[in-house]
Design an enzyme around this catalytic site. Structure first.
Site, mmCIF file in Angstrom:
data_model
loop_
_atom_site.group_PDB
_atom_site.id
_atom_site.type_symbol
_atom_site.label_atom_id
_atom_site.label_comp_id
_atom_site.label_asym_id
_atom_site.label_seq_id
_atom_site.Cartn_x
_atom_site.Cartn_y
_atom_site.Cartn_z
ATOM 1 N N HIS A 96 -6.892 -99.601 34.477
ATOM 2 C CA HIS A 96 -5.451 -99.649 34.764
ATOM 3 C C HIS A 96 -4.597 -98.859 33.786
ATOM 4 O O HIS A 96 -3.391 -98.746 33.987
ATOM 5 C CB HIS A 96 -4.957 -101.103 34.779
ATOM 6 C CG HIS A 96 -4.869 -101.701 33.407
ATOM 7 N ND1 HIS A 96 -5.959 -102.187 32.740
ATOM 8 C CD2 HIS A 96 -3.822 -101.853 32.574
ATOM 9 C CE1 HIS A 96 -5.592 -102.644 31.559
ATOM 10 N NE2 HIS A 96 -4.294 -102.448 31.425
HETATM 11 C C1 UD1 Z 1 0.645 -104.206 31.702
HETATM 12 C C2 UD1 Z 1 0.713 -103.998 30.187
HETATM 13 C C3 UD1 Z 1 -0.669 -103.646 29.662
HETATM 14 C C4 UD1 Z 1 -1.708 -104.646 30.123
HETATM 15 C C5 UD1 Z 1 -1.648 -104.723 31.641
HETATM 16 C C6 UD1 Z 1 -2.656 -105.675 32.218
HETATM 17 C C7 UD1 Z 1 2.767 -103.068 29.211
HETATM 18 C C8 UD1 Z 1 3.387 -101.850 28.664
HETATM 19 N N1 UD1 Z 1 1.594 -102.908 29.823
HETATM 20 O O1 UD1 Z 1 0.323 -102.955 32.285
HETATM 21 O O2 UD1 Z 1 -0.631 -103.653 28.250
HETATM 22 O O3 UD1 Z 1 -2.969 -104.220 29.689
HETATM 23 O O4 UD1 Z 1 -0.341 -105.161 32.010
HETATM 24 O O5 UD1 Z 1 -2.562 -105.693 33.603
HETATM 25 O O6 UD1 Z 1 3.323 -104.125 29.069
HETATM 26 N N2 UD1 Z 1 2.390 -104.389 39.850
HETATM 27 C C9 UD1 Z 1 2.229 -105.096 41.009
HETATM 28 N N3 UD1 Z 1 2.115 -106.450 40.906
HETATM 29 C C10 UD1 Z 1 2.170 -107.118 39.727
HETATM 30 C C11 UD1 Z 1 2.355 -106.365 38.565
HETATM 31 C C12 UD1 Z 1 2.453 -105.009 38.631
HETATM 32 O O7 UD1 Z 1 2.157 -104.535 42.092
HETATM 33 O O8 UD1 Z 1 2.055 -108.346 39.709
HETATM 34 C C13 UD1 Z 1 2.476 -102.921 39.931
HETATM 35 C C14 UD1 Z 1 3.891 -102.412 39.874
HETATM 36 O O9 UD1 Z 1 4.025 -101.355 40.767
HETATM 37 C C15 UD1 Z 1 4.029 -101.878 38.476
HETATM 38 C C16 UD1 Z 1 2.598 -101.474 38.134
HETATM 39 O O10 UD1 Z 1 1.761 -102.358 38.864
HETATM 40 O O11 UD1 Z 1 4.923 -100.821 38.389
HETATM 41 C C17 UD1 Z 1 2.290 -101.595 36.681
HETATM 42 O O12 UD1 Z 1 2.677 -102.891 36.200
HETATM 43 P P1 UD1 Z 1 3.279 -103.055 34.695
HETATM 44 O O13 UD1 Z 1 3.467 -104.503 34.392
HETATM 45 O O14 UD1 Z 1 4.423 -102.146 34.510
HETATM 46 O O15 UD1 Z 1 2.127 -102.467 33.796
HETATM 47 P P2 UD1 Z 1 0.552 -102.680 33.830
HETATM 48 O O16 UD1 Z 1 -0.058 -101.386 34.165
HETATM 49 O O17 UD1 Z 1 0.161 -103.881 34.626
#
Ligand code: UD1
Length: 366
Positions: A208
């Site tokens: 991820h």
């Molecule tokens: C976040 C953390 C990372 C951690 C990871 C575990 C930061 C900077 N990053 O990254 O350190 O290792 O979580 O998963 O805090 N999304 C969904 N559903 C959800 C959550 C996210 O669809 O429940 C999608 C959204 O489009 C979002 C993307 O995933 O933009 C990324 O989610 P985000 O929380 O921004 O970062 P992660 O890549 O999950």
């Protein structure tokens, strides 16, 4: 005696297994009242609710429902929403865990309201400032009042940065507490039978990190290597939402679905996923926590990154940093039995939560 109010900040998938053992340990103490604040950084049922259920966590006391966004939007959203909570229902302590955006956002918010902050999993450093998590770690550690560390390298990092030694307390790895608390259920989980997998005859993939999944060419060639790897041994790949979005955007899902040895699915709950890892031959990942869990379980871990903030998993554990070009050779070595045996670092023993409780109790007036 008035109970000390403590906010535990939960936010994203990796935080839930860090918060859970501490919540349960604090809940059993007469001197304090722990409350869960869910910022909503992760909100999909399989990224959030299933972890609350698996880890026996109650509904959050406060749900900020901030959701996704750019880094500034997400961080600012958490700060604005959490400040309102602190102003209306002041707490005595805030405990933040890990290194996600919500960790830093809540630490800054609390500190500016003169509420003491403790950081669990302090001191880890990748020295890679292109990782948002490294910025979150540096900021959070610089302003926290107690720094609970998992390993000696973390203590050293903090001391080099000028943190007063009295603030640093080595407590060990809280995620191992979650594993040990849930061990019986993890071992009894039927996922291996459900997926018809041979014990220790398959690999697990998680991906991820933006550096691996955001760029089209990088992701495309990585997926091609994983398809090659799946011809050596079946690979199970529960796909993170960020990665699924990229795979859809770059039209990679068909190739992945056509690969007969590669089983692609939704993100899994904690219990099934840890069962899958504990009975696997190896794990391919870019996660932080999985480097530690595989070291604890003595499962080979191939980390698709050029650095790690968890070097103890390289020096003491079963972890190795790899890239797309070295992945297949390393899988070959694992299958031939040419892999190091890991040793468990000190204090990775399932008793970290009780050390944290003891440390916090000493900071609270009797
Ligand atoms: C976040 C953390 C990372 C951690 C990871 C575990 C930061 C900077 N990053 O990254 O350190 O290792 O979580 O998963 O805090 N999304 C969904 N559903 C959800 C959550 C996210 O669809 O429940 C999608 C959204 O489009 C979002 C993307 O995933 O933009 C990324 O989610 P985000 O929380 O921004 O970062 P992660 O890549 O999950």
């Amino acid at each position: 005696m008035r109970r000390v109010k403590i906010h535990l900040i939960a936010a994203a998938r990796p935080n839930f297994m860090k918060v859970a053992p501490l919540y349960h340990a604090l809940k059993g103490e007469k001197w304090c009242c722990p409350m869960i604040v869910h910022t909503g950084q992760h909100y999909d049922p399989e990224m959030s609710d299933s972890f609350f259920a698996d880890l026996n966590l109650p509904q959050p006391d406060f749900s900020l429902e901030v959701g996704s966004g750019t880094h500034a939007e997400q961080t600012a959203g958490v700060m604005v929403a959490y400040e309102k909570v602190c102003l209306t229902q002041r707490t005595d302590w805030v405990i933040v865990v890990g290194d996600v955006n919500s960790t830093m956002a809540c630490a800054i918010t609390a500190k500016k309201l003169c509420i003491p902050v403790a950081h669990l999993e302090a001191g880890l450093r990748s020295r890679d400032m292109s990782m948002p998590e490294e910025i979150n770690r540096l900021v959070t550690d610089a302003i926290s009042d107690i720094l609970w560390t998992p390993s000696p390298d973390a203590d050293e990092n903090l001391l080099k940065e000028g943190v007063a030694p009295g603030k640093i307390v080595r407590v060990g790895n809280i995620m191992i507490d979650s594993y040990e608390i849930m061990r019986e259920q993890i071992e009894a989980d039927p996922i291996i039978e459900t997926l018809k997998l041979p014990h220790h005859g398959y690999g697990v993939i998680t991906l991820h990190r933006p550096v691996n999944v955001d760029d089209e060419n990088t992701l495309k060639s990585l997926i091609n290597v994983l398809i090659e790897a799946s011809k050596i041994m079946p690979l199970i790949f529960p796909v993170h939402p960020r990665t699924r979005h990229s795979m859809e955007k770059y039209k990679l899902l068909d190739a992945v679905n056509d690969a007969t040895g590669l089983y692609v699915g939704e993100p899994m709950g904690y219990i099934s996923f840890m069962c899958l890892v504990s009975k696997s031959k190896f794990v391919i990942s870019d996660s932080g926590g999985i480097q530690e869990e595989t070291t604890y379980l003595n499962i080979p871990c191939l980390t698709l990154r050029s650095n790690t903030e968890r070097p103890i998993t390289l020096t003491h554990g079963t972890n190795k940093l790899v890239d797309q070009h070295t992945l297949l050779d390393n899988i070959d070595n694992i299958i031939k039995g040419k892999w190091k045996h890991g040793a468990r670092p000190d204090f990775w023993d399932g008793h970290t939560a009780s050390r944290v409780v003891k440390s916090l109790r000493m900071m609270v007036p009797k």
